[in-house]
Design a protein around this motif. Structure first.
Motif, PDB file in Angstrom:
ATOM      1  N   ALA A  54       0.824  -1.213   0.000  1.00  0.00           N
ATOM      2  CA  ALA A  54       0.000   0.000   0.000  1.00  0.00           C
ATOM      3  C   ALA A  54       0.853   1.256   0.000  1.00  0.00           C
ATOM      4  O   ALA A  54       0.428   2.304  -0.469  1.00  0.00           O
ATOM      5  N   THR A  55       2.073   1.137   0.546  1.00  0.00           N
ATOM      6  CA  THR A  55       2.923   2.321   0.649  1.00  0.00           C
ATOM      7  C   THR A  55       4.035   2.330  -0.387  1.00  0.00           C
ATOM      8  O   THR A  55       4.823   3.257  -0.444  1.00  0.00           O
ATOM      9  N   GLN A  56       4.129   1.260  -1.211  1.00  0.00           N
ATOM     10  CA  GLN A  56       5.151   1.225  -2.238  1.00  0.00           C
ATOM     11  C   GLN A  56       4.862   2.270  -3.319  1.00  0.00           C
ATOM     12  O   GLN A  56       3.718   2.502  -3.683  1.00  0.00           O
ATOM     13  N   GLU A  57       5.923   2.853  -3.818  1.00  0.00           N
ATOM     14  CA  GLU A  57       5.771   3.848  -4.876  1.00  0.00           C
ATOM     15  C   GLU A  57       5.333   3.175  -6.173  1.00  0.00           C
ATOM     16  O   GLU A  57       5.857   2.133  -6.569  1.00  0.00           O
ATOM     17  N   ILE A  58       4.344   3.768  -6.830  1.00  0.00           N
ATOM     18  CA  ILE A  58       3.867   3.242  -8.100  1.00  0.00           C
ATOM     19  C   ILE A  58       4.841   3.641  -9.194  1.00  0.00           C
ATOM     20  O   ILE A  58       5.183   4.817  -9.337  1.00  0.00           O
ATOM     21  N   LYS A  59       5.297   2.672  -9.974  1.00  0.00           N
ATOM     22  CA  LYS A  59       6.262   2.943 -11.031  1.00  0.00           C
ATOM     23  C   LYS A  59       5.525   3.208 -12.334  1.00  0.00           C
ATOM     24  O   LYS A  59       4.769   2.368 -12.822  1.00  0.00           O
ATOM     25  N   ARG A  60       5.724   4.372 -12.902  1.00  0.00           N
ATOM     26  CA  ARG A  60       5.039   4.790 -14.121  1.00  0.00           C
ATOM     27  C   ARG A  60       5.546   4.018 -15.343  1.00  0.00           C
ATOM     28  O   ARG A  60       6.745   3.822 -15.513  1.00  0.00           O
ATOM     29  N   VAL A  61       4.616   3.576 -16.178  1.00  0.00           N
ATOM     30  CA  VAL A  61       4.977   3.011 -17.474  1.00  0.00           C
ATOM     31  C   VAL A  61       5.433   4.156 -18.379  1.00  0.00           C
ATOM     32  O   VAL A  61       4.805   5.215 -18.429  1.00  0.00           O
ATOM     33  N   THR A  62       6.535   3.961 -19.085  1.00  0.00           N
ATOM     34  CA  THR A  62       7.079   4.989 -19.973  1.00  0.00           C
ATOM     35  C   THR A  62       7.253   4.418 -21.380  1.00  0.00           C
ATOM     36  O   THR A  62       7.077   3.213 -21.611  1.00  0.00           O
ATOM     37  N   THR A  63       7.651   5.277 -22.299  1.00  0.00           N
ATOM     38  CA  THR A  63       7.944   4.797 -23.646  1.00  0.00           C
ATOM     39  C   THR A  63       9.093   3.793 -23.609  1.00  0.00           C
ATOM     40  O   THR A  63       9.110   2.831 -24.394  1.00  0.00           O
TER      41      THR A  63
END
Length: 272
Positions: free
Chosen positions: A4-13
């Motif tokens: 719940a507290t882990q940083e969400i990693k953004r999908v990139t190109t």
């Protein structure tokens, strides 16, 4: 650390490029508002597309042509607020980039600054490569779109499968390479023969996203209203309906109407 507290990693190109290299398929759906974007993002969707199909499914137009850049920016602003993980791509609408590369760049900058999306999608091949180069040179990622290009529907005159003839197929293949050379990070292939889509996908080092283009593309995209069965009037063979929300929503609405008219709603528990 809890999930719940882990940083969400953004999908990139760059993520999509790695997915192609590793053979992991890319999932992509359209969304046009905050609520659905948030749901799709929570589901783990890789890419959310604010399609100019909003002209059809949100505004009720016959084609994608009437929707304006201002209207697309509004939809994109809504979607970006709901997406914490997915790569968010927005279509540049008809008339906002075809004139010349300076107008295309101005439209692209407006979309990026005012909506905050991560990339843009443009329809066309060699004809728009100067605009693609101009936009990419400004640091804005561009996704291409070949095959059936709805913004050119009056030129085609039909929504049938494109590039079945050898001449058109050869042009599509050269267009795909031209878009890659112009700096596009991915290409949508819409409603073309599966064998051609496979050949194009194998010839490019950037990902291909198919819609009605077979299973050999690097990813797939559908319009959310088609996939969820909200639209019951559009049933092409390439759409798989995962729900039938049209019937379910009508049923719920009819039950609500009956409950209101009978006095069953609101109940004592639903009152203050």
């Amino acid at each position: 650390m809890s999930s719940a507290t882990q940083e969400i990693k953004r999908v990139t190109t760059n993520t999509l490029q790695k997915m192609k290299s590793s053979g992991e398929k890319i999932s992509m759906l359209t969304a046009y508002d905050f609520s659905f974007a948030k749901i799709f993002d929570e589901a783990g969707l890789d890419v959310i597309l604010i399609g100019d199909s909003a002209s059809n499914v949100m505004a009720g137009h016959e084609t994608t042509l009437p929707i304006t850049l201002d209207q697309m920016i509004y939809h994109a602003q809504s979607v970006i607020r709901g997406a914490k993980r997915a790569l968010v791509v927005a279509d540049l609408p008809f008339g906002s980039y075809q004139s010349n590369e300076e107008i295309a760049l101005a439209s692209a900058i407006r979309m990026m600054k005012e909506a905050g999306v991560h990339a843009l999608k443009l329809e066309g091949g060699v004809e728009i490569c100067d605009s693609v180069k101009k936009i990419v040179s400004a640091g804005i990622p561009v996704m291409g779109h070949l095959g059936l290009t709805p913004q050119s529907i009056y030129k085609f005159g039909t929504y049938t499968v494109r590039a079945k003839a050898e001449t058109e197929a050869e042009k599509l293949k050269s267009d795909a390479l031209a878009l890659q050379d112009a700096g596009a990070f991915a290409v949508v292939l819409e409603k073309i023969p599966a064998a051609l889509a496979k050949e194009v996908s194998q010839s490019l080092h950037i990902p291909t996203i198919g819609i009605g283009a077979g299973n050999d593309c690097d990813g797939q995209v559908l319009v959310m209203h088609d996939m969820l069965g909200i639209n019951n009037e559009f049933n092409p063979r390439f759409v798989r309906k995962y729900l039938n929300l049209h019937e379910q929503i009508i049923g719920a609405a009819r039950q609500y109407i009956d409950d209101v008219k009978s006095g069953d709603f609101p109940s004592e528990k639903e009152s203050y």
